[in-house]
Write an enzyme that holds these catalytic residues in place. Structure first.
Site, PDB file in Angstrom:
ATOM      1  N   ASN A   9     -27.350 -18.764  63.563  1.00  0.00           N
ATOM      2  CA  ASN A   9     -27.947 -17.452  63.811  1.00  0.00           C
ATOM      3  C   ASN A   9     -28.995 -17.220  62.738  1.00  0.00           C
ATOM      4  O   ASN A   9     -28.662 -16.976  61.586  1.00  0.00           O
ATOM      5  CB  ASN A   9     -26.827 -16.391  63.751  1.00  0.00           C
ATOM      6  CG  ASN A   9     -27.361 -14.974  63.863  1.00  0.00           C
ATOM      7  OD1 ASN A   9     -28.546 -14.764  64.107  1.00  0.00           O
ATOM      8  ND2 ASN A   9     -26.484 -13.999  63.672  1.00  0.00           N
ATOM      9  N   LYS A  11     -31.039 -14.855  62.398  1.00  0.00           N
ATOM     10  CA  LYS A  11     -31.229 -13.425  62.085  1.00  0.00           C
ATOM     11  C   LYS A  11     -32.733 -13.088  62.005  1.00  0.00           C
ATOM     12  O   LYS A  11     -33.521 -13.701  62.718  1.00  0.00           O
ATOM     13  CB  LYS A  11     -30.461 -13.060  60.810  1.00  0.00           C
ATOM     14  CG  LYS A  11     -28.974 -13.424  60.943  1.00  0.00           C
ATOM     15  CD  LYS A  11     -28.100 -12.833  59.886  1.00  0.00           C
ATOM     16  CE  LYS A  11     -26.652 -13.280  60.116  1.00  0.00           C
ATOM     17  NZ  LYS A  11     -25.704 -12.727  59.149  1.00  0.00           N
ATOM     18  N   HIS A  94     -22.692  -8.607  67.359  1.00  0.00           N
ATOM     19  CA  HIS A  94     -22.666  -9.040  65.952  1.00  0.00           C
ATOM     20  C   HIS A  94     -22.404  -7.827  65.069  1.00  0.00           C
ATOM     21  O   HIS A  94     -22.863  -6.715  65.387  1.00  0.00           O
ATOM     22  CB  HIS A  94     -24.007  -9.694  65.589  1.00  0.00           C
ATOM     23  CG  HIS A  94     -23.960 -10.390  64.272  1.00  0.00           C
ATOM     24  ND1 HIS A  94     -24.053  -9.716  63.081  1.00  0.00           N
ATOM     25  CD2 HIS A  94     -23.769 -11.689  63.954  1.00  0.00           C
ATOM     26  CE1 HIS A  94     -23.944 -10.588  62.078  1.00  0.00           C
ATOM     27  NE2 HIS A  94     -23.774 -11.792  62.582  1.00  0.00           N
ATOM     28  N   GLU A  96     -23.703  -6.854  62.466  1.00  0.00           N
ATOM     29  CA  GLU A  96     -24.916  -6.151  62.018  1.00  0.00           C
ATOM     30  C   GLU A  96     -25.425  -5.218  63.117  1.00  0.00           C
ATOM     31  O   GLU A  96     -26.012  -4.177  62.830  1.00  0.00           O
ATOM     32  CB  GLU A  96     -25.977  -7.182  61.595  1.00  0.00           C
ATOM     33  CG  GLU A  96     -25.591  -7.821  60.255  1.00  0.00           C
ATOM     34  CD  GLU A  96     -26.049  -9.249  60.063  1.00  0.00           C
ATOM     35  OE1 GLU A  96     -26.917  -9.725  60.808  1.00  0.00           O
ATOM     36  OE2 GLU A  96     -25.511  -9.911  59.145  1.00  0.00           O
ATOM     37  N   GLU A 166     -15.906 -13.014  62.946  1.00  0.00           N
ATOM     38  CA  GLU A 166     -16.708 -12.905  61.727  1.00  0.00           C
ATOM     39  C   GLU A 166     -16.235 -11.701  60.923  1.00  0.00           C
ATOM     40  O   GLU A 166     -16.642 -10.567  61.205  1.00  0.00           O
ATOM     41  CB  GLU A 166     -18.188 -12.719  62.080  1.00  0.00           C
ATOM     42  CG  GLU A 166     -18.794 -13.873  62.847  1.00  0.00           C
ATOM     43  CD  GLU A 166     -20.317 -13.921  62.687  1.00  0.00           C
ATOM     44  OE1 GLU A 166     -20.809 -14.981  62.311  1.00  0.00           O
ATOM     45  OE2 GLU A 166     -20.987 -12.916  62.899  1.00  0.00           O
ATOM     46  N   GLY A 172     -22.621 -13.177  54.625  1.00  0.00           N
ATOM     47  CA  GLY A 172     -23.707 -13.152  53.647  1.00  0.00           C
ATOM     48  C   GLY A 172     -23.270 -12.810  52.236  1.00  0.00           C
ATOM     49  O   GLY A 172     -24.092 -12.521  51.373  1.00  0.00           O
ATOM     50  N   SER A 212     -20.210 -16.899  55.730  1.00  0.00           N
ATOM     51  CA  SER A 212     -20.408 -17.791  54.585  1.00  0.00           C
ATOM     52  C   SER A 212     -19.908 -19.216  54.822  1.00  0.00           C
ATOM     53  O   SER A 212     -19.364 -19.840  53.914  1.00  0.00           O
ATOM     54  CB  SER A 212     -19.767 -17.196  53.323  1.00  0.00           C
ATOM     55  OG  SER A 212     -20.358 -15.946  53.014  1.00  0.00           O
TER      56      SER A 212
END
Ligand code: 13P
Length: 248
Positions: A9, A11, A94, A96, A166, A172, A212
């Site tokens: 991904n 992003k 996701h 985010e 996730e 991240g 990660s």
């Protein structure tokens, strides 16, 4: 050994030229890989990257899509537009999107159903925040996200869908769930799926881990019984860090 599904991904990173360069590098280096591989560039680079991966073993993914087929929806990208470009997979829900753009389970479910209707493989992302985990709400949060995200999804098409676990606190941050912790959540997701669809479909469902993932933890994570692949963010942005994950 089971076949793994490793997805990158990208992003909100990379210009068109940078995306094409990375895609070309990956095609050259992963052409012979036995794993299932997908890359999801930004919308602006999809058409150019599509030309690079066409006819190769690398699948083209999008990072999101709108909940409608077409119409007056300023700023959205439709499933038909993605299909037109040769996109075969779409990342949905996701964290985010859930947290920064307030996407809820109902909206994500609408997108999942729309992607399936058009033959695009949805990767439904689920995951708890640190606060939710520490409050002992892990199972209720994950269970709700899975059940609501899959509402109306017929057993016959379940195999066309992927789930990505996730944990929000691992994205991240450099913090990874321990392989045992991640495996336990994947096992819980299978339990929820078994309740909805039965043991067989739950067992064969592809569940990726994301958060990660790096070359040095991929082997241990991918070796767990309930982990079938990875959804990789930061480490998917360079061939030097992504290729070793695919070929751990
Ligand atoms: P990182 O690998 O950068 O933690 O990102 C994970 C992710 O969000 C993939 O969708």
């Amino acid at each position: 050994m089971k076949q793994l599904y490793i997805a990158g991904n990208w992003k909100m990173h990379k210009t068109v030229a940078e995306s094409v360069a990375l895609a070309k590098d990956l095609v050259a280096k992963l052409g012979a890989s036995g794993q299932k591989v997908m890359i999801a560039p930004a919308f602006t680079a999809l058409a150019s990257v599509a030309a690079v991966v066409k006819g190769t073993k690398i699948r083209l993914g999008a990072q999101n899509m709108g909940p409608e087929e077409q119409g007056a929806h300023t700023g959205e990208v439709s499933v038909l537009m993605l299909k037109d470009l040769g996109v075969s997979t779409v990342i949905l829900g996701h964290s985010e999107r859930r947290h920064s753009y307030k996407e809820d389970d109902g909206l994500i479910n609408k997108k999942v159903l729309l992607a399936l209707k058009h033959g695009i493989e949805p990767i439904l992302c689920v995951g708890e925040t640190l606060e939710e985990r520490e409050a002992g709400r892990l199972e209720s949060v994950i269970g709700t996200q899975v059940r609501e995200g899959l509402k109306g999804v017929d057993a016959a098409v379940l195999a066309k869908l992927v789930i990505a676990y996730e944990p929000v606190w691992a994205i991240g941050t450099g913090k990874t769930a321990t392989p045992q912790d991640a495996d336990a959540v994947h096992a819980y997701i299978r339990k929820v799926l078994a309740g909805l669809y039965g043991e067989g479909p739950a067992k064969s469902m592809c569940i990726q881990y994301g958060g990660s993932v790096k070359a040095d933890n991929a082997k241990e994570l991918m070796g767990m019984a309930n982990i079938d692949g990875a959804l990789v963010g930061g480490a998917s942005l360079k061939a030097e860090t992504f290729v070793p994950i695919v070929e751990f």
